[in-house]
Design a protein around this motif. Structure first.
Motif, PDB file in Angstrom:
ATOM      1  N   GLY A 244     -11.883 -32.334 -20.276  1.00 17.69           N
ATOM      2  CA  GLY A 244     -10.786 -33.407 -20.039  1.00 17.69           C
ATOM      3  C   GLY A 244      -9.453 -32.894 -19.873  1.00 17.69           C
ATOM      4  N   SER A 245      -8.508 -33.638 -19.712  1.00 17.81           N
ATOM      5  CA  SER A 245      -7.288 -33.350 -19.546  1.00 17.81           C
ATOM      6  C   SER A 245      -6.594 -32.288 -20.096  1.00 17.81           C
TER       7      SER A 245
ATOM      8  N   MET B 299     -12.300 -22.126  -1.152  1.00 17.64           N
ATOM      9  CA  MET B 299     -11.580 -22.985  -1.968  1.00 17.64           C
ATOM     10  C   MET B 299     -12.835 -23.538  -3.014  1.00 17.64           C
ATOM     11  N   ALA B 300     -12.240 -23.675  -4.101  1.00 17.77           N
ATOM     12  CA  ALA B 300     -13.200 -24.256  -5.026  1.00 17.77           C
ATOM     13  C   ALA B 300     -13.422 -25.728  -4.890  1.00 17.77           C
ATOM     14  N   LYS B 301     -14.906 -26.283  -5.179  1.00 16.07           N
ATOM     15  CA  LYS B 301     -14.999 -27.502  -5.171  1.00 16.07           C
ATOM     16  C   LYS B 301     -14.651 -28.229  -6.571  1.00 16.07           C
ATOM     17  N   ILE B 302     -13.438 -29.051  -6.494  1.00 15.64           N
ATOM     18  CA  ILE B 302     -13.159 -29.818  -7.555  1.00 15.64           C
ATOM     19  C   ILE B 302     -13.581 -31.268  -7.646  1.00 15.64           C
ATOM     20  N   GLU B 303     -14.175 -31.791  -8.741  1.00 14.92           N
ATOM     21  CA  GLU B 303     -14.493 -33.076  -8.938  1.00 14.92           C
ATOM     22  C   GLU B 303     -13.822 -33.537 -10.054  1.00 14.92           C
ATOM     23  N   ILE B 304     -13.245 -34.930 -10.152  1.00 16.87           N
ATOM     24  CA  ILE B 304     -12.694 -35.392 -11.278  1.00 16.87           C
ATOM     25  C   ILE B 304     -13.296 -37.065 -11.360  1.00 16.87           C
ATOM     26  N   TYR B 305     -13.650 -37.450 -12.447  1.00 17.92           N
ATOM     27  CA  TYR B 305     -14.089 -38.599 -13.016  1.00 17.92           C
ATOM     28  C   TYR B 305     -12.842 -39.345 -13.366  1.00 17.92           C
ATOM     29  N   THR B 306     -12.499 -40.615 -13.085  1.00 20.38           N
ATOM     30  CA  THR B 306     -11.410 -41.296 -13.579  1.00 20.38           C
ATOM     31  C   THR B 306     -11.688 -42.775 -13.940  1.00 20.38           C
ATOM     32  N   LYS B 307     -10.629 -43.326 -14.528  1.00 18.17           N
ATOM     33  CA  LYS B 307     -10.591 -44.770 -14.509  1.00 18.17           C
ATOM     34  C   LYS B 307      -9.264 -45.440 -14.340  1.00 18.17           C
ATOM     35  N   ALA B 308      -9.114 -46.352 -13.721  1.00 14.15           N
ATOM     36  CA  ALA B 308      -7.790 -47.076 -13.490  1.00 14.15           C
ATOM     37  C   ALA B 308      -6.899 -46.989 -14.739  1.00 14.15           C
ATOM     38  N   PHE B 309      -5.675 -46.947 -14.658  1.00 16.84           N
ATOM     39  CA  PHE B 309      -4.619 -47.172 -15.719  1.00 16.84           C
ATOM     40  C   PHE B 309      -4.713 -45.981 -16.810  1.00 16.84           C
ATOM     41  N   CYS B 310      -5.318 -45.017 -16.513  1.00 23.22           N
ATOM     42  CA  CYS B 310      -5.732 -43.778 -17.670  1.00 23.22           C
ATOM     43  C   CYS B 310      -4.720 -42.725 -17.585  1.00 23.22           C
ATOM     44  N   PRO B 311      -3.724 -42.649 -18.566  1.00 25.21           N
ATOM     45  CA  PRO B 311      -2.751 -41.718 -18.350  1.00 25.21           C
ATOM     46  C   PRO B 311      -3.370 -40.372 -18.430  1.00 25.21           C
ATOM     47  N   TYR B 312      -4.287 -39.966 -19.384  1.00 31.22           N
ATOM     48  CA  TYR B 312      -4.859 -38.674 -19.197  1.00 31.22           C
ATOM     49  C   TYR B 312      -5.383 -38.466 -17.816  1.00 31.22           C
ATOM     50  N   CYS B 313      -6.011 -39.422 -17.090  1.00 28.36           N
ATOM     51  CA  CYS B 313      -6.619 -39.054 -15.772  1.00 28.36           C
ATOM     52  C   CYS B 313      -5.206 -38.691 -14.795  1.00 28.36           C
ATOM     53  N   SER B 314      -4.265 -39.651 -15.030  1.00 27.85           N
ATOM     54  CA  SER B 314      -3.004 -39.250 -14.249  1.00 27.85           C
ATOM     55  C   SER B 314      -2.300 -37.673 -14.556  1.00 27.85           C
ATOM     56  N   ARG B 315      -2.258 -37.399 -15.873  1.00 30.59           N
ATOM     57  CA  ARG B 315      -2.080 -36.039 -16.194  1.00 30.59           C
ATOM     58  C   ARG B 315      -2.754 -35.000 -15.554  1.00 30.59           C
ATOM     59  N   ALA B 316      -4.010 -35.125 -15.575  1.00 29.94           N
ATOM     60  CA  ALA B 316      -4.885 -34.172 -15.022  1.00 29.94           C
ATOM     61  C   ALA B 316      -4.693 -34.116 -13.441  1.00 29.94           C
ATOM     62  N   LYS B 317      -4.741 -35.043 -12.980  1.00 30.41           N
ATOM     63  CA  LYS B 317      -4.425 -35.209 -11.364  1.00 30.41           C
ATOM     64  C   LYS B 317      -3.284 -34.604 -10.994  1.00 30.41           C
ATOM     65  N   GLN B 318      -1.984 -34.970 -11.659  1.00 30.41           N
ATOM     66  CA  GLN B 318      -0.707 -34.330 -11.723  1.00 30.41           C
ATOM     67  C   GLN B 318      -0.934 -32.717 -11.491  1.00 30.41           C
ATOM     68  N   LEU B 319      -1.825 -32.211 -12.618  1.00 31.79           N
ATOM     69  CA  LEU B 319      -1.751 -31.027 -12.691  1.00 31.79           C
ATOM     70  C   LEU B 319      -2.418 -30.257 -11.466  1.00 31.79           C
ATOM     71  N   LEU B 320      -3.657 -30.940 -10.892  1.00 33.58           N
ATOM     72  CA  LEU B 320      -4.109 -30.421  -9.856  1.00 33.58           C
ATOM     73  C   LEU B 320      -3.442 -30.520  -8.669  1.00 33.58           C
ATOM     74  N   ASP B 321      -2.564 -31.599  -8.443  1.00 33.52           N
ATOM     75  CA  ASP B 321      -1.836 -31.636  -7.281  1.00 33.52           C
ATOM     76  C   ASP B 321      -0.534 -30.840  -7.224  1.00 33.52           C
ATOM     77  N   GLY B 322      -0.114 -30.564  -8.621  1.00 37.46           N
ATOM     78  CA  GLY B 322       1.000 -29.637  -8.472  1.00 37.46           C
ATOM     79  C   GLY B 322       0.325 -28.051  -8.205  1.00 37.46           C
TER      80      GLY B 322
END
Length: 85
Positions: free
Chosen positions: A66-67, A1-24
């Motif tokens: 980015g997202s 499985m691939a190693k995935i890294e994501i740099y985020t900030k709190a309350f960032c809607p683009y971060c949430s969107r990217a994490k939601q895609l990966l979670d999906g």
């Protein structure tokens, strides 16, 4: 499985969107919260060729972007192949 890294900030809607895609996709990722700056923020900027916005996503060390970049890669059908590597 691939190693995935994501740099985020709190309350960032683009971060949430990217994490939601990966979670999906059902994949695990390592998240680096750079809300307060610090060495991880500097690391991100260096790895992302000077980009300072979040999120910044890396798959197996390759800078994806980015997202919007992550979503575009998924729409083009390239994300699943990278995740399966």
């Amino acid at each position: 499985m691939a190693k995935i890294e994501i740099y985020t900030k709190a309350f960032c809607p683009y971060c949430s969107r990217a994490k939601q895609l990966l979670d999906g996709k059902g994949v695990a990722y390592e998240e680096y919260d750079i809300t307060m700056g610090g060495p991880k923020r500097e690391e991100m900027i260096q790895r992302a060729n000077g980009r300072t916005t979040v999120p910044q996503v890396f798959i197996d060390g390759e800078h994806i972007g980015g997202s919007d970049d992550l979503a575009a890669l998924d729409r083009q059908g390239g994300l699943d192949a990278l995740l399966a590597a």
